[in-house]
Design an enzyme around this catalytic site. Structure first.
Site, PDB file in Angstrom:
ATOM      1  N   LYS A  56      52.701  44.471  30.199  1.00 40.91           N
ATOM      2  CA  LYS A  56      51.416  44.378  30.904  1.00 40.91           C
ATOM      3  C   LYS A  56      51.592  44.812  32.360  1.00 40.91           C
ATOM      4  O   LYS A  56      52.421  44.277  33.084  1.00 40.91           O
ATOM      5  CB  LYS A  56      50.881  42.955  30.840  1.00 40.91           C
ATOM      6  CG  LYS A  56      49.489  42.827  31.449  1.00 40.91           C
ATOM      7  CD  LYS A  56      48.922  41.438  31.242  1.00 40.91           C
ATOM      8  CE  LYS A  56      49.354  40.456  32.275  1.00 40.91           C
ATOM      9  NZ  LYS A  56      48.891  40.732  33.643  1.00 40.91           N
ATOM     10  N   ASP A  88      46.061  45.707  32.770  1.00 42.61           N
ATOM     11  CA  ASP A  88      45.285  44.483  33.038  1.00 42.61           C
ATOM     12  C   ASP A  88      44.686  44.567  34.438  1.00 42.61           C
ATOM     13  O   ASP A  88      45.158  43.920  35.367  1.00 42.61           O
ATOM     14  CB  ASP A  88      46.235  43.288  32.888  1.00 42.61           C
ATOM     15  CG  ASP A  88      45.580  41.954  33.213  1.00 42.61           C
ATOM     16  OD1 ASP A  88      44.343  41.846  33.116  1.00 42.61           O
ATOM     17  OD2 ASP A  88      46.319  41.011  33.566  1.00 42.61           O
ATOM     18  N   LYS A 144      41.264  44.276  34.865  1.00 43.70           N
ATOM     19  CA  LYS A 144      40.044  43.444  34.834  1.00 43.70           C
ATOM     20  C   LYS A 144      38.884  44.082  35.583  1.00 43.70           C
ATOM     21  O   LYS A 144      38.363  43.531  36.560  1.00 43.70           O
ATOM     22  CB  LYS A 144      40.327  42.052  35.415  1.00 43.70           C
ATOM     23  CG  LYS A 144      41.431  41.290  34.710  1.00 43.70           C
ATOM     24  CD  LYS A 144      41.566  39.885  35.272  1.00 43.70           C
ATOM     25  CE  LYS A 144      42.704  39.125  34.651  1.00 43.70           C
ATOM     26  NZ  LYS A 144      44.043  39.633  35.037  1.00 43.70           N
ATOM     27  N   ASP A 194      32.381  45.893  37.779  1.00 38.95           N
ATOM     28  CA  ASP A 194      31.611  46.647  38.770  1.00 38.95           C
ATOM     29  C   ASP A 194      30.345  47.136  38.066  1.00 38.95           C
ATOM     30  O   ASP A 194      30.068  46.722  36.939  1.00 38.95           O
ATOM     31  CB  ASP A 194      32.472  47.827  39.290  1.00 38.95           C
ATOM     32  CG  ASP A 194      32.104  48.238  40.711  1.00 38.95           C
ATOM     33  OD1 ASP A 194      30.885  48.348  40.994  1.00 38.95           O
ATOM     34  OD2 ASP A 194      33.010  48.458  41.532  1.00 38.95           O
ATOM     35  N   ILE A 195      29.594  48.021  38.705  1.00 42.00           N
ATOM     36  CA  ILE A 195      28.398  48.537  38.040  1.00 42.00           C
ATOM     37  C   ILE A 195      28.823  49.398  36.835  1.00 42.00           C
ATOM     38  O   ILE A 195      29.954  49.908  36.802  1.00 42.00           O
ATOM     39  CB  ILE A 195      27.514  49.352  39.020  1.00 42.00           C
ATOM     40  CG1 ILE A 195      28.298  50.520  39.620  1.00 42.00           C
ATOM     41  CG2 ILE A 195      26.955  48.450  40.114  1.00 42.00           C
ATOM     42  CD1 ILE A 195      27.433  51.494  40.420  1.00 42.00           C
ATOM     43  N   PRO A 196      27.945  49.526  35.823  1.00 43.51           N
ATOM     44  CA  PRO A 196      28.347  50.210  34.585  1.00 43.51           C
ATOM     45  C   PRO A 196      28.967  51.596  34.807  1.00 43.51           C
ATOM     46  O   PRO A 196      30.000  51.914  34.209  1.00 43.51           O
ATOM     47  CB  PRO A 196      27.022  50.309  33.805  1.00 43.51           C
ATOM     48  CG  PRO A 196      26.250  49.106  34.245  1.00 43.51           C
ATOM     49  CD  PRO A 196      26.598  48.930  35.706  1.00 43.51           C
ATOM     50  N   THR A 246      30.580  52.896  37.374  1.00 41.60           N
ATOM     51  CA  THR A 246      31.912  52.831  37.987  1.00 41.60           C
ATOM     52  C   THR A 246      32.952  52.339  36.979  1.00 41.60           C
ATOM     53  O   THR A 246      34.051  52.907  36.883  1.00 41.60           O
ATOM     54  CB  THR A 246      31.862  51.888  39.217  1.00 41.60           C
ATOM     55  OG1 THR A 246      30.869  52.394  40.112  1.00 41.60           O
ATOM     56  CG2 THR A 246      33.197  51.803  39.924  1.00 41.60           C
ATOM     57  N   THR A 276      42.140  31.845  32.849  1.00 40.25           N
ATOM     58  CA  THR A 276      42.868  30.628  32.472  1.00 40.25           C
ATOM     59  C   THR A 276      43.208  29.751  33.692  1.00 40.25           C
ATOM     60  O   THR A 276      43.702  28.639  33.538  1.00 40.25           O
ATOM     61  CB  THR A 276      44.168  30.985  31.720  1.00 40.25           C
ATOM     62  OG1 THR A 276      44.772  32.113  32.360  1.00 40.25           O
ATOM     63  CG2 THR A 276      43.886  31.333  30.287  1.00 40.25           C
ATOM     64  N   ARG A 291      55.612  34.289  34.090  1.00 38.82           N
ATOM     65  CA  ARG A 291      56.564  33.412  34.778  1.00 38.82           C
ATOM     66  C   ARG A 291      57.416  32.560  33.833  1.00 38.82           C
ATOM     67  O   ARG A 291      58.555  32.230  34.175  1.00 38.82           O
ATOM     68  CB  ARG A 291      55.816  32.520  35.785  1.00 38.82           C
ATOM     69  CG  ARG A 291      55.406  33.292  37.020  1.00 38.82           C
ATOM     70  CD  ARG A 291      54.369  32.576  37.826  1.00 38.82           C
ATOM     71  NE  ARG A 291      53.072  32.557  37.148  1.00 38.82           N
ATOM     72  CZ  ARG A 291      51.958  32.073  37.685  1.00 38.82           C
ATOM     73  NH1 ARG A 291      51.987  31.561  38.892  1.00 38.82           N
ATOM     74  NH2 ARG A 291      50.816  32.132  37.023  1.00 38.82           N
TER      75      ARG A 291
END
Ligand code: C5P
Length: 242
Positions: free
Chosen positions: A37, A64, A66, A69-71, A73, A128, A220
């Protein structure tokens, strides 16, 4: 959808800034890990070349970042992720159905046009590191955490995404609502012998599998341990025994 191969279920989070150290980590764990990841820290400091470099080891990448933003972008960012050849990437379900759907449609079209493998697109539900109290007191969400995760997962499914990122604590409710083919990727994994750090909704590897998680993201609990290879071995055993 075909079941996730056992060798792919454990995803190692390369939560570090340094390009060379990240690749050393890929090399060190390459006998055990198929998907690495790349998150915000590594991508921001190393750039897209880190993805190519991991691919050169024959490994898959979960990007990853995430997106939220606007569709338009997010759709453009999704196309860029697809061109990098990543195995999976994610965006926030709270960006809404239009954002998710435009992403998916654009990615499908690009892959058909350029004969590329289509990456799996996942929606982040509730991080999480958040709790019921944070949702209510800071974000103004009045219904319960599980209900909110279920709601966001339903939106992701409606938008045609492949699955969600959620705590394994909500895996069963997502599975019941979204069915067997919908991927559930679970961070916040903590074996009984590690502290939770900033994660709040933690689950052990064994419980995560039992709750129906397809993929476990671990950072971790492996890389910050005094003996990371031993930690990895213990987690793999826990997954197998579940
Ligand atoms: O070190 P730890 O195992 O807690 O790392 C979890 C990883 O999963 C981090 O890279 C974090 O950014 C990521 N993640 C998360 N919660 C989400 C989505 C991704 O912790 N909802």
């Amino acid at each position: 959808m075909t079941p996730v191969p056992a060798s792919e279920r454990l995803i190692l989070a390369l939560d570090m800034a340094d390009h060379t150290y990240a690749l050393e980590t890929v090399e060190k764990y390459s006998d055990y890990i198929s998907i690495f990841k790349v998150g915000l820290e590594l991508f921001t400091s190393s750039g897209p070349t880190i993805v190519d470099a991991i691919h050169k080891y024959g490994k898959k990448v979960f990007l990853d970042l995430k997106f939220h933003d606007i569709p338009h972008t997010v759709m453009r960012a999704a196309l860029a992720a697809t061109r990098l050849g990543v195995h999976m990437f994610n965006l926030h379900a709270s960006g809404g159905v239009e954002m998710m759907q435009r992403c998916r449609d654009a990615v499908v079209e690009l892959c058909l046009k350029e004969n590329r493998n289509r990456p799996k697109i996942l929606a982040v539900t509730v991080l999480t590191s958040l709790t019921r109290d944070t949702l209510r007191d800071e974000l103004g969400i009045q219904h319960g955490l599980r209900t909110h995760v279920r709601h966001l997962a339903a939106l992701a499914m409606k938008a045609g995404l492949d699955g969600v990122v959620a705590s394994a604590r909500e895996a069963a409710i997502v599975r019941a609502h979204c069915g067997g083919g919908f991927l559930i990727v679970t961070p916040g994994i903590r074996p009984s012998w590690t502290p939770p750090d900033d994660q709040k909704r933690t689950v052990t590897p064994k419980e995560a599998i039992r709750e129906g998680a397809d993929y476990l993201v671990v950072g971790r609990a492996i890389l910050q341990q005094p003996d990371p290879v031993k930690a990895l071995d213990l987690i793999r055993l826990e997954i197998l025994s579940a």
